[in-house]
Enzyme design. Sequence first.
Site, PDB file in Angstrom:
ATOM      1  CG  ASN A 291      -0.431  -0.182   2.493  1.00 22.39           C
ATOM      2  OD1 ASN A 291       0.693  -0.647   2.638  1.00 22.39           O
ATOM      3  ND2 ASN A 291      -1.171   0.181   3.515  1.00 22.39           N
TER       4      ASN A 291
ATOM      5  CD  GLU B 280       8.211  -0.171  10.991  1.00 17.23           C
ATOM      6  OE1 GLU B 280       9.387   0.064  10.652  1.00 17.23           O
ATOM      7  OE2 GLU B 280       7.433  -0.841  10.308  1.00 17.23           O
TER       8      GLU B 280
ATOM      9  CB  CYS C 127      -2.207   0.027   8.359  1.00 19.56           C
ATOM     10  SG  CYS C 127      -0.934   1.298   8.414  1.00 19.56           S
TER      11      CYS C 127
HETATM   12  P1  NAD Z   1       0.368  -9.254   3.353  1.00 17.09           P
HETATM   13  O1  NAD Z   1       0.427  -9.733   4.750  1.00 17.09           O
HETATM   14  O2  NAD Z   1      -0.393 -10.045   2.369  1.00 17.09           O
HETATM   15  O3  NAD Z   1       1.832  -9.100   2.729  1.00 17.09           O
HETATM   16  C1  NAD Z   1       2.820  -8.303   3.328  1.00 17.09           C
HETATM   17  C2  NAD Z   1       4.185  -8.785   2.883  1.00 17.09           C
HETATM   18  O4  NAD Z   1       4.401 -10.088   3.427  1.00 17.09           O
HETATM   19  C3  NAD Z   1       4.353  -8.930   1.378  1.00 17.09           C
HETATM   20  O5  NAD Z   1       5.678  -8.602   1.018  1.00 17.09           O
HETATM   21  C4  NAD Z   1       4.099 -10.408   1.161  1.00 17.09           C
HETATM   22  O6  NAD Z   1       4.694 -10.922  -0.010  1.00 17.09           O
HETATM   23  C5  NAD Z   1       4.734 -10.998   2.403  1.00 17.09           C
HETATM   24  N1  NAD Z   1       4.196 -12.311   2.796  1.00 17.09           N
HETATM   25  C6  NAD Z   1       2.995 -12.857   2.470  1.00 17.09           C
HETATM   26  N2  NAD Z   1       2.883 -14.081   3.029  1.00 17.09           N
HETATM   27  C7  NAD Z   1       4.020 -14.288   3.736  1.00 17.09           C
HETATM   28  C8  NAD Z   1       4.487 -15.367   4.542  1.00 17.09           C
HETATM   29  N3  NAD Z   1       3.749 -16.465   4.724  1.00 17.09           N
HETATM   30  N4  NAD Z   1       5.688 -15.255   5.126  1.00 17.09           N
HETATM   31  C9  NAD Z   1       6.446 -14.136   4.964  1.00 17.09           C
HETATM   32  N5  NAD Z   1       6.057 -13.096   4.196  1.00 17.09           N
HETATM   33  C10 NAD Z   1       4.857 -13.166   3.590  1.00 17.09           C
HETATM   34  O7  NAD Z   1      -0.160  -7.743   3.446  1.00 17.09           O
HETATM   35  P2  NAD Z   1      -0.493  -6.764   2.232  1.00 17.09           P
HETATM   36  O8  NAD Z   1      -1.771  -7.230   1.613  1.00 17.09           O
HETATM   37  O9  NAD Z   1       0.713  -6.576   1.377  1.00 17.09           O
HETATM   38  O10 NAD Z   1      -0.713  -5.380   3.003  1.00 17.09           O
HETATM   39  C11 NAD Z   1      -1.921  -4.987   3.551  1.00 17.09           C
HETATM   40  C12 NAD Z   1      -1.926  -5.211   5.056  1.00 17.09           C
HETATM   41  O11 NAD Z   1      -0.816  -4.548   5.627  1.00 17.09           O
HETATM   42  C13 NAD Z   1      -3.147  -4.630   5.736  1.00 17.09           C
HETATM   43  O12 NAD Z   1      -3.606  -5.522   6.707  1.00 17.09           O
HETATM   44  C14 NAD Z   1      -2.610  -3.364   6.391  1.00 17.09           C
HETATM   45  O13 NAD Z   1      -3.341  -2.913   7.508  1.00 17.09           O
HETATM   46  C15 NAD Z   1      -1.233  -3.790   6.757  1.00 17.09           C
HETATM   47  N6  NAD Z   1      -0.372  -2.625   6.926  1.00 17.09           N
HETATM   48  C16 NAD Z   1       0.028  -2.286   8.193  1.00 17.09           C
HETATM   49  C17 NAD Z   1       0.822  -1.161   8.392  1.00 17.09           C
HETATM   50  C18 NAD Z   1       1.281  -0.761   9.765  1.00 17.09           C
HETATM   51  O14 NAD Z   1       2.246   0.002   9.848  1.00 17.09           O
HETATM   52  N7  NAD Z   1       0.664  -1.229  10.831  1.00 17.09           N
HETATM   53  C19 NAD Z   1       1.215  -0.394   7.295  1.00 17.09           C
HETATM   54  C20 NAD Z   1       0.778  -0.773   6.021  1.00 17.09           C
HETATM   55  C21 NAD Z   1       0.004  -1.906   5.857  1.00 17.09           C
END
Ligand code: NAD
Length: 482
Positions: free
Chosen positions: A154, A462, A286
């Site tokens: 995102n 962070e 998020c």
């Molecule tokens: P996601 O969990 O699908 O993926 C995040 C990252 O993890 C990607 O690089 C993905 O390839 C990797 N990944 C996926 N499966 C994995 C596994 N089994 N092991 C290790 N890595 C793996 O999330 P997304 O769809 O990319 O992002 C959206 C989510 O992120 C939302 O829930 C959002 O709230 C959250 N988010 C949180 C923050 C925060 O700072 N709290 C900031 C931005 C996004």
Amino acid sequence: MGQSTRWLAWINGRQEEPTTGAFFTVEEPATGQPLAEVAECGLEDVHRAVGVAREAFESGVWANQSATSRGKVLLRLAQEIRDNVEQLAEWETRQVGKPIRDARGEVLTAADCFEFYAGAANKLYGHTIPVSATGFDYTIRMPVGVVALIVPWNFPFLITAWKVAPALAAGNSILIKPASYTPLTALLLGPLAAAAGIPDGVLNVVPGPGRTVGEAMVAHPGVDKVAFTGETRTGSRVLELAAPNITRVSLELGGKSPTIVFQGVDVDRVAFLAVQSAYANSGQDCCARSRILVQREIHNEFVESVVKHVSALKLGDPLDPDTEMGPLISQSHRDRVATYVAQGQKEGAELVLDPNAKSLPQKGFYLSPAVFSGVQSDMTVVREEIFGPVTTVQAFDSEEQAIRLANDTKYGLSGSVFARDIGQALRVVNQVRAGVMSVNSIKSVHLEAPFGGFKQSGMGRELGMEALEMYTELKNVFVSTD
Ligand code: NAD
């Protein structure tokens, strides 16, 4: 920074073909057309990247430079980013679908982030401790070692910077695993880092699927720490995989944040801000304040104003400088969000702004924004992180009820309180269980201040000086004077 459509991994200071020989396609959300072919790394590539990062770390080529010297390199990297802002912003817009003016702002904030940690590098102090033994006791912050940084789609470039800058400032070697929807700007960071003077092997970018590349990094015995941002479900899996090696983990996860509005405020202005916070980045944020809680006396007026401001959002081509809302990241995510809207209607929520009422661009993964009112706390649209342009507006009758509703979620990332009575605002802030709160503002993120969640929104912080602590181990030293 000209790029062909074939993008390679960045390992040991150069572009590398994936050992798998495979490439995956990144689509452009605004058109649905292929944008780039990217190296689909595999386990061997992860192993190699961990090896070079470990070697670079153990050699001391980066970790043993003075903190001041590391800071100077990070300053140069910030300048490289500024010099390339237009190209970075355009690739960011094209891979995420976010409005170009937002992308440009995020790239510049990423440069600010490198500048902040460039200056912070030599301000990571230890303590002297008056122990009872005869002598002198002090603490030092040491780099953790090899750190895997796993990033979502995102805010790809900005969140990469949030992790890379403090991890490098503290002296670590790093592996970046970008999300598969959005690997391009992280890959562009490799050559910029090299040009700034980051030694080979210290910064590596390994694109590929989360289930293979991401999991292999987390489980790798050569990785000392994982800093993960993504979904709560994935975060839980990361914890599981990190457990056998006691790998350090910090998690920034999902949210379902509230905006709480008390009577007495300027309704139209606050509604405008509530809309900005919920619909920016098409709600794929998020910190999106996707639950709006409003004191009953002003509820109807507030809903009307929210609908007015959401309807006015200019949805369209994200490369158009006037566009305020672009498409969602993918067709499947668009369909998932649309399913939530249908589910809300099925459960009896009132759809006061129907996303199907507006005509949309013919191509791409667009979805018009939706607003629900008349919602109950147990409805799916109130409980689950939708991660799209959908909000719910719910009325409350008292301060206590507002706090109860705000806390009635498994998440605890952020929230806003709008009130004329500052005492009331601060009472509410103190009782909402979330890591990042703002009063009469929607701002969640300041590079200088800690950012992170309570409950299932994560662990660790962070940004700010706290992030530097997260990328270091604390060593205690006792010197006898006997
Ligand atoms: P996601 O969990 O699908 O993926 C995040 C990252 O993890 C990607 O690089 C993905 O390839 C990797 N990944 C996926 N499966 C994995 C596994 N089994 N092991 C290790 N890595 C793996 O999330 P997304 O769809 O990319 O992002 C959206 C989510 O992120 C939302 O829930 C959002 O709230 C959250 N988010 C949180 C923050 C925060 O700072 N709290 C900031 C931005 C996004």
